[in-house]
Design a protein around this motif. Sequence first.
Motif, PDB file in Angstrom:
ATOM      1  N   ALA A  47       0.826  -1.214   0.000  1.00 51.32           N
ATOM      2  CA  ALA A  47       0.000   0.000   0.000  1.00 51.32           C
ATOM      3  C   ALA A  47       0.860   1.264   0.000  1.00 51.32           C
ATOM      4  CB  ALA A  47      -0.930  -0.008   1.204  1.00 51.32           C
ATOM      5  N   GLU A  48       1.901   1.293   0.818  1.00 51.09           N
ATOM      6  CA  GLU A  48       2.751   2.489   0.897  1.00 51.09           C
ATOM      7  C   GLU A  48       3.451   2.769  -0.427  1.00 51.09           C
ATOM      8  OE1 GLU A  48       6.674   4.189   3.226  1.00 51.09           O
ATOM      9  OE2 GLU A  48       5.569   2.529   4.120  1.00 51.09           O
ATOM     10  N   HIS A  49       4.048   1.756  -1.022  1.00 59.37           N
ATOM     11  CA  HIS A  49       4.764   1.970  -2.282  1.00 59.37           C
ATOM     12  C   HIS A  49       3.814   2.260  -3.448  1.00 59.37           C
ATOM     13  CE1 HIS A  49       8.328  -0.056  -0.256  1.00 59.37           C
ATOM     14  NE2 HIS A  49       8.741   1.152  -0.598  1.00 59.37           N
ATOM     15  N   SER A  50       2.614   1.711  -3.423  1.00 57.73           N
ATOM     16  CA  SER A  50       1.674   2.005  -4.501  1.00 57.73           C
ATOM     17  C   SER A  50       1.158   3.442  -4.411  1.00 57.73           C
ATOM     18  CB  SER A  50       0.518   1.006  -4.516  1.00 57.73           C
ATOM     19  OG  SER A  50      -0.232   1.094  -3.341  1.00 57.73           O
ATOM     20  N   GLU A  51       1.020   3.972  -3.192  1.00 60.63           N
ATOM     21  CA  GLU A  51       0.582   5.358  -3.034  1.00 60.63           C
ATOM     22  C   GLU A  51       1.679   6.345  -3.434  1.00 60.63           C
ATOM     23  OE1 GLU A  51      -0.961   6.165   0.849  1.00 60.63           O
ATOM     24  OE2 GLU A  51      -2.442   4.557   0.703  1.00 60.63           O
ATOM     25  N   ARG A  52       2.932   5.993  -3.200  1.00 58.22           N
ATOM     26  CA  ARG A  52       4.046   6.901  -3.488  1.00 58.22           C
ATOM     27  C   ARG A  52       4.610   6.732  -4.893  1.00 58.22           C
ATOM     28  NH1 ARG A  52       7.836   5.601   1.411  1.00 58.22           N
ATOM     29  NH2 ARG A  52       9.208   5.486  -0.383  1.00 58.22           N
ATOM     30  N   LEU A  53       4.000   5.902  -5.694  1.00 55.20           N
ATOM     31  CA  LEU A  53       4.513   5.609  -7.030  1.00 55.20           C
ATOM     32  C   LEU A  53       4.590   6.857  -7.903  1.00 55.20           C
ATOM     33  CD1 LEU A  53       5.257   3.433  -9.215  1.00 55.20           C
ATOM     34  CD2 LEU A  53       2.848   3.553  -9.848  1.00 55.20           C
ATOM     35  N   THR A  54       5.724   7.051  -8.537  1.00 52.87           N
ATOM     36  CA  THR A  54       5.879   8.103  -9.546  1.00 52.87           C
ATOM     37  C   THR A  54       6.446   7.450 -10.800  1.00 52.87           C
ATOM     38  OG1 THR A  54       8.105   8.659  -8.787  1.00 52.87           O
ATOM     39  CG2 THR A  54       6.282   9.928  -7.838  1.00 52.87           C
ATOM     40  N   ALA A  55       6.244   8.100 -11.936  1.00 55.52           N
ATOM     41  CA  ALA A  55       6.731   7.567 -13.213  1.00 55.52           C
ATOM     42  C   ALA A  55       7.848   8.473 -13.726  1.00 55.52           C
ATOM     43  CB  ALA A  55       5.590   7.507 -14.218  1.00 55.52           C
ATOM     44  N   PRO A  56       8.658   7.956 -14.628  1.00 53.81           N
ATOM     45  CA  PRO A  56       9.718   8.792 -15.217  1.00 53.81           C
ATOM     46  C   PRO A  56       9.117   9.992 -15.955  1.00 53.81           C
ATOM     47  CG  PRO A  56      10.028   6.461 -15.772  1.00 53.81           C
ATOM     48  CD  PRO A  56       8.689   6.583 -15.110  1.00 53.81           C
ATOM     49  N   ARG A  57       9.919  11.022 -16.109  1.00 52.70           N
ATOM     50  CA  ARG A  57       9.477  12.231 -16.821  1.00 52.70           C
ATOM     51  C   ARG A  57       8.963  11.850 -18.207  1.00 52.70           C
ATOM     52  NH1 ARG A  57      13.932  16.142 -16.754  1.00 52.70           N
ATOM     53  NH2 ARG A  57      13.266  16.373 -14.611  1.00 52.70           N
ATOM     54  N   GLY A  58       7.799  12.397 -18.563  1.00 62.80           N
ATOM     55  CA  GLY A  58       7.200  12.109 -19.860  1.00 62.80           C
ATOM     56  C   GLY A  58       6.273  10.900 -19.850  1.00 62.80           C
ATOM     57  N   TRP A  59       6.239  10.165 -18.762  1.00 63.89           N
ATOM     58  CA  TRP A  59       5.371   9.008 -18.637  1.00 63.89           C
ATOM     59  C   TRP A  59       4.108   9.395 -17.876  1.00 63.89           C
ATOM     60  CZ3 TRP A  59       6.553   3.402 -18.975  1.00 63.89           C
ATOM     61  CH2 TRP A  59       7.644   3.154 -19.809  1.00 63.89           C
ATOM     62  N   GLU A  60       3.055   8.629 -18.073  1.00 59.56           N
ATOM     63  CA  GLU A  60       1.790   8.845 -17.390  1.00 59.56           C
ATOM     64  C   GLU A  60       1.532   7.667 -16.459  1.00 59.56           C
ATOM     65  OE1 GLU A  60      -2.943   9.433 -18.496  1.00 59.56           O
ATOM     66  OE2 GLU A  60      -1.492   9.061 -20.069  1.00 59.56           O
ATOM     67  N   VAL A  61       0.970   7.953 -15.278  1.00 57.80           N
ATOM     68  CA  VAL A  61       0.567   6.896 -14.347  1.00 57.80           C
ATOM     69  C   VAL A  61      -0.948   6.774 -14.411  1.00 57.80           C
ATOM     70  CG1 VAL A  61       0.484   6.138 -11.948  1.00 57.80           C
ATOM     71  CG2 VAL A  61       2.507   7.323 -12.798  1.00 57.80           C
ATOM     72  N   VAL A  62      -1.430   5.580 -14.700  1.00 60.62           N
ATOM     73  CA  VAL A  62      -2.864   5.297 -14.718  1.00 60.62           C
ATOM     74  C   VAL A  62      -3.157   4.419 -13.515  1.00 60.62           C
ATOM     75  CG1 VAL A  62      -4.754   4.200 -15.975  1.00 60.62           C
ATOM     76  CG2 VAL A  62      -2.992   5.463 -17.220  1.00 60.62           C
ATOM     77  N   ARG A  63      -4.044   4.895 -12.645  1.00 57.42           N
ATOM     78  CA  ARG A  63      -4.403   4.140 -11.438  1.00 57.42           C
ATOM     79  C   ARG A  63      -5.813   3.569 -11.620  1.00 57.42           C
ATOM     80  NH1 ARG A  63      -0.876   5.377  -7.122  1.00 57.42           N
ATOM     81  NH2 ARG A  63       0.541   7.065  -7.674  1.00 57.42           N
ATOM     82  N   LEU A  64      -5.888   2.265 -11.632  1.00 57.60           N
ATOM     83  CA  LEU A  64      -7.180   1.577 -11.762  1.00 57.60           C
ATOM     84  C   LEU A  64      -7.640   1.177 -10.374  1.00 57.60           C
ATOM     85  CD1 LEU A  64      -6.276  -0.773 -14.751  1.00 57.60           C
ATOM     86  CD2 LEU A  64      -7.371   1.462 -14.844  1.00 57.60           C
ATOM     87  N   SER A  65      -8.930   1.299 -10.126  1.00 57.15           N
ATOM     88  CA  SER A  65      -9.488   0.927  -8.835  1.00 57.15           C
ATOM     89  C   SER A  65     -10.466  -0.220  -9.024  1.00 57.15           C
ATOM     90  CB  SER A  65     -10.212   2.125  -8.221  1.00 57.15           C
ATOM     91  OG  SER A  65     -10.857   1.737  -7.040  1.00 57.15           O
ATOM     92  N   ASP A  66     -10.447  -1.149  -8.078  1.00 62.20           N
ATOM     93  CA  ASP A  66     -11.395  -2.265  -8.164  1.00 62.20           C
ATOM     94  C   ASP A  66     -12.682  -1.978  -7.408  1.00 62.20           C
ATOM     95  OD1 ASP A  66     -10.577  -2.473  -5.559  1.00 62.20           O
ATOM     96  OD2 ASP A  66      -9.994  -4.570  -5.662  1.00 62.20           O
ATOM     97  N   GLY A  67     -12.771  -0.809  -6.784  1.00 64.88           N
ATOM     98  CA  GLY A  67     -13.988  -0.433  -6.078  1.00 64.88           C
ATOM     99  C   GLY A  67     -14.093  -0.983  -4.669  1.00 64.88           C
TER     100      GLY A  67
END
Length: 133
Positions: A47-67
């Motif tokens: 949980a901690e590492h997934s919340e703090r996740l960042t992507a390299p410059r120029g990349w997009e982070v898409v967060r999917l939720s299972d509800g």
Amino acid sequence: MSLVRRCSRTACGRPAVATLTYVYADSTAVLGPLATYAEPHCYDLCAEHSERLTAPRGWEVVRLSDGSAPSRPSGDDLEALANAVREAARPPQRAAEAWGSARKDSGGATGQGGPGGGETRRGHLRVLRSPDS
């Protein structure tokens, strides 16, 4: 016997709650619910590492939720809570005035009690006065 999958980050032994997948063609990092089984090119994160996740410059982070995760309160939810607290904290005289104006607006059917009955009702909330006031 099922084993609990652990976070893929070095020196982190916490249980994994999400799976990270990179889509190199789209420069996208996709973080979603924990995959049903471990895949070789995916990373399981706690949980901690997934919340703090960042992507390299120029990349997009898409967060999917299972509800299944509890949603965080919206600004409207917090404002409604603050208004309810303010209403409950009003001095008795102002509450009685508000009750009288609400009674006029609704044709007199705001609930039982009222200023003389020890109870003021607005919608589904009630403000109870102490017997000594």
